[in-house]
Design a protein around this motif. Structure first.
Motif, short mmCIF file in Angstrom:
data_model
loop_
_atom_site.label_atom_id
_atom_site.label_comp_id
_atom_site.label_asym_id
_atom_site.label_seq_id
_atom_site.Cartn_x
_atom_site.Cartn_y
_atom_site.Cartn_z
N LEU A 102 0.82 -1.21 0.00
CA LEU A 102 0.00 0.00 0.00
C LEU A 102 0.85 1.26 0.00
O LEU A 102 0.63 2.18 -0.81
N VAL A 103 1.84 1.32 0.88
CA VAL A 103 2.70 2.51 0.96
C VAL A 103 3.52 2.66 -0.32
O VAL A 103 3.65 3.77 -0.87
N TYR A 104 4.06 1.57 -0.82
CA TYR A 104 4.87 1.62 -2.04
C TYR A 104 4.04 2.10 -3.23
O TYR A 104 4.50 2.92 -4.02
N ALA A 105 2.82 1.60 -3.35
CA ALA A 105 1.96 2.01 -4.46
C ALA A 105 1.63 3.50 -4.37
O ALA A 105 1.64 4.20 -5.39
N LEU A 106 1.35 3.98 -3.18
CA LEU A 106 1.05 5.41 -3.01
C LEU A 106 2.27 6.27 -3.36
O LEU A 106 2.13 7.28 -4.05
N ILE A 107 3.44 5.87 -2.91
CA ILE A 107 4.65 6.64 -3.21
C ILE A 107 4.97 6.60 -4.70
O ILE A 107 5.26 7.64 -5.32
N ALA A 108 4.92 5.42 -5.30
CA ALA A 108 5.23 5.29 -6.73
C ALA A 108 4.26 6.09 -7.59
O ALA A 108 4.66 6.75 -8.56
N THR A 109 2.99 6.07 -7.24
CA THR A 109 2.00 6.82 -8.00
C THR A 109 2.17 8.32 -7.80
O THR A 109 2.05 9.10 -8.76
N THR A 110 2.46 8.74 -6.58
CA THR A 110 2.69 10.16 -6.32
C THR A 110 3.89 10.69 -7.09
O THR A 110 3.83 11.77 -7.69
#
Length: 72
Positions: A19-27
């Motif tokens: 979840l955190v990785y996906a949010l950071i990568a998308t941001t």
């Protein structure tokens, strides 16, 4: 630490990691790739889509480590 507890903790850690990785990568993608060509998006999302596997493998390796034998 008992194996079942280690697997529970590892599972929760992997869910949080994804979840955190996906949010950071998308941001990062939204902030930097706005006007980039399609092939830049393809390369970025291919690399970032595979990169999360490395920390997940470390968590899985830790989860599968044999526990201490119980004293009987």
């Amino acid at each position: 630490m008992p194996l079942r507890l280690r697997k529970l903790i590892g599972t929760v850690l992997i869910i949080i990691l994804v979840l955190v990785y996906a949010l950071i990568a998308t941001t990062v993608a939204v902030a930097t790739l706005g006007e980039s060509p399609w092939w830049t998006h393809l390369i970025y999302f291919t690399v970032t889509g595979l990169l999360w596997i490395l920390p997940a493998m470390l968590i899985i390796k830790w989860m599968e480590k044999p526990g201490k034998p119980r004293d009987e």
